[in-house]
Design an enzyme around this catalytic site. Structure first.
Site, PDB file in Angstrom:
ATOM      1  CE  LYS A  87      64.635  17.666  29.507  1.00  0.00           C
ATOM      2  NZ  LYS A  87      64.433  19.044  29.118  1.00  0.00           N
ATOM      3  CE  LYS A  92      63.556  17.726  37.161  1.00  0.00           C
ATOM      4  NZ  LYS A  92      64.189  18.509  36.108  1.00  0.00           N
ATOM      5  CE  LYS A 121      58.467  23.151  32.689  1.00  0.00           C
ATOM      6  NZ  LYS A 121      58.428  24.573  32.601  1.00  0.00           N
TER       7      LYS A 121
HETATM    8  P1  TYM Z   1      63.123  24.548  33.434  1.00  0.00           P
HETATM    9  O1  TYM Z   1      62.180  25.261  32.551  1.00  0.00           O
HETATM   10  O2  TYM Z   1      63.140  23.054  33.397  1.00  0.00           O
HETATM   11  O3  TYM Z   1      62.915  24.995  34.926  1.00  0.00           O
HETATM   12  C1  TYM Z   1      62.892  26.376  35.312  1.00  0.00           C
HETATM   13  C2  TYM Z   1      63.523  26.529  36.685  1.00  0.00           C
HETATM   14  O4  TYM Z   1      62.818  25.735  37.632  1.00  0.00           O
HETATM   15  C3  TYM Z   1      63.739  24.902  38.345  1.00  0.00           C
HETATM   16  N1  TYM Z   1      63.089  23.628  38.652  1.00  0.00           N
HETATM   17  C4  TYM Z   1      63.067  23.091  39.877  1.00  0.00           C
HETATM   18  N2  TYM Z   1      63.565  23.504  41.059  1.00  0.00           N
HETATM   19  C5  TYM Z   1      63.356  22.724  42.135  1.00  0.00           C
HETATM   20  N3  TYM Z   1      62.674  21.543  42.082  1.00  0.00           N
HETATM   21  C6  TYM Z   1      62.162  21.082  40.918  1.00  0.00           C
HETATM   22  N4  TYM Z   1      61.481  19.927  40.878  1.00  0.00           N
HETATM   23  C7  TYM Z   1      62.346  21.877  39.738  1.00  0.00           C
HETATM   24  N5  TYM Z   1      61.965  21.715  38.442  1.00  0.00           N
HETATM   25  C8  TYM Z   1      62.433  22.806  37.799  1.00  0.00           C
HETATM   26  C9  TYM Z   1      64.896  24.699  37.371  1.00  0.00           C
HETATM   27  O5  TYM Z   1      66.086  24.331  38.064  1.00  0.00           O
HETATM   28  C10 TYM Z   1      64.996  26.063  36.719  1.00  0.00           C
HETATM   29  O6  TYM Z   1      65.748  26.944  37.530  1.00  0.00           O
HETATM   30  N6  TYM Z   1      67.483  24.981  31.016  1.00  0.00           N
HETATM   31  C11 TYM Z   1      66.573  25.642  31.920  1.00  0.00           C
HETATM   32  C12 TYM Z   1      66.064  26.969  31.393  1.00  0.00           C
HETATM   33  C13 TYM Z   1      67.128  27.931  30.993  1.00  0.00           C
HETATM   34  C14 TYM Z   1      67.927  28.713  31.856  1.00  0.00           C
HETATM   35  C15 TYM Z   1      68.747  29.490  30.986  1.00  0.00           C
HETATM   36  C16 TYM Z   1      68.048  28.806  33.233  1.00  0.00           C
HETATM   37  C17 TYM Z   1      67.451  28.247  29.712  1.00  0.00           C
HETATM   38  N7  TYM Z   1      68.421  29.191  29.714  1.00  0.00           N
HETATM   39  C18 TYM Z   1      69.690  30.377  31.497  1.00  0.00           C
HETATM   40  C19 TYM Z   1      68.995  29.705  33.744  1.00  0.00           C
HETATM   41  C20 TYM Z   1      69.799  30.470  32.872  1.00  0.00           C
HETATM   42  C21 TYM Z   1      65.356  24.757  32.128  1.00  0.00           C
HETATM   43  O7  TYM Z   1      65.081  23.900  31.342  1.00  0.00           O
HETATM   44  O8  TYM Z   1      64.612  25.106  33.200  1.00  0.00           O
END
Ligand code: TYM
Length: 336
Positions: free
Chosen positions: A116, A199, A202
């Protein structure tokens, strides 16, 4: 080691919509995990979102949209605790403690930060760098034992374990659980529709590379029709998809949407060309996603009801997190 009650926590950032990657890698699995075996806690992590600039009105809307997407997908705010992170201050408070436990060297190894920040590492926010300590706090404020995530979050959950272990060791306690990442199913890493080595996210530059949960049927069909593939038909075995990332991705998406396995999809479609498979995939995606997006729009027409659901979830979350935070302060030696 103490036995901790099985408890699930997971979060999603309310920035820029919800993709099919979020749905298959996380949300759909969160829905399936609701039940008698686990207490389930799901969170729109708005404090994580602001590690990069967010327009305030868009952030408010995005948080409600995440809540709507989760409810429309089947998260039941009675059976699960559903809330937005900033309403429970224990997350930010515990994150500070963990900022003092985690080491700079650990943060420097986080691949997501490196990706990032890119060449711009001096100019990004301090919050983006410290983000994994806040994520550890999200999880450990509830003594969560299991965290269902997509593949891309594995390293952050492993860091959470390192933080818990160092805290327990430094203070000679057995207080925080060593949380397990749960990365399961056929679609733990949904790839970009135009480049199967990246990947689906968004923030990717072209909307054609991803399916958004709010896309209408024609848009979904068009995106799958134009998805990059190779000329060969679908093979019999997964092994033959090893060097065909775009083909593998579409097979995984089909398996994820149909609650099947990639091998079973190949058994049904071996020998088929894209002219047959892509329309079938588009039909399946529309059948699964359209009811969710219709329900999302209905929920979004009454934002005050969404806010009530989030506020109620936040009260329930506080009741769990505040005693854990208070005990943490006591262990650390903070007077109060
Ligand atoms: P975020 O908001 O980027 O994504 C949310 C969830 O979606 C999954 N994900 C995917 N899975 C499969 N293929 C993809 N292309 C894909 N894009 C996103 C992510 O793995 C995630 O499970 N840091 C985390 C949010 C977070 C969190 C937490 C998660 C904050 N605190 C505590 C678990 C526990 C994040 O940015 O997810």
């Amino acid at each position: 080691m103490t036995e901790f009650t099985p408890r699930i926590f997971s979060g999603i950032k309310p920035s820029g919509g919800v993709t099919l990657g979020n749905y298959l890698g996380a949300i759909k699995r969160w829905v399936d995990m609701q039940g008698p075996d686990f207490q389930t806690i799901y969170c729109a992590v708005d404090l994580h979102a602001i590690t990069v600039w967010q327009d305030p009105a868009a952030l408010r809307n995005g948080t409600r949209e995440i809540a709507a997407a989760l409810i429309a997908s089947g998260i039941d705010p009675e059976r699960s605790i559903l809330f937005n992170q900033s309403q429970v201050s224990a997350h930010a408070e515990l994150a500070w403690i963990f900022n003092c436990v985690a080491r700079v060297g650990w943060m420097n190894r986080m691949t997501q930060f490196k990706e990032k920040a890119g060449k711009n590492a001096e100019a990004v926010s301090l919050g983006l760098y410290a983000y994994p300590a806040l994520m550890a706090a999200d999880i450990l404020a509830y003594h969560a034992t299991h965290v269902p995530v997509g593949e891309d979050q594995k390293q952050h959950v492993e860091l959470t374990r390192d933080i818990a272990a160092k805290f327990n060791n430094d203070y000679k306690v057995d207080f925080f659980p060593l949380t397990e990442p749960v990365i399961e199913g056929p679609a733990t890493r949904v790839m970009n529709l135009r480049d199967g080595t990246k990947k689906m996210s968004k923030s990717g530059e072209s909307d054609m590379e991803r399916i958004n949960m709010t896309d209408d049927a024609d848009t979904i069909a068009k995106k799958f029709r134009k998805a990059r593939t190779d000329p060969a038909p679908l093979p019999d075995t997964l092994d033959e998809l090893k060097d065909r990332p775009e083909a593998r991705n579409l097979v995984d998406i089909y398996a994820g949407l149909s609650d099947s396995t990639p091998q079973a999809v190949l058994s049904d479609y071996a020998g088929a060309g894209w002219g047959k498979f892509k329309p079938a995939l588009a039909d399946l995606a529309v059948a699964k996603l359209s009811p969710i997006s219709t329900e999302m729009s209905r929920l979004m027409s009454d934002p005050s009801e969404i806010d009530r659901v989030l506020a109620r979830g936040a009260e329930r979350a506080k009741a769990l997190a505040e005693p854990i935070l208070a005990r943490t302060y006591g262990i650390v030696g903070l007077v109060g």
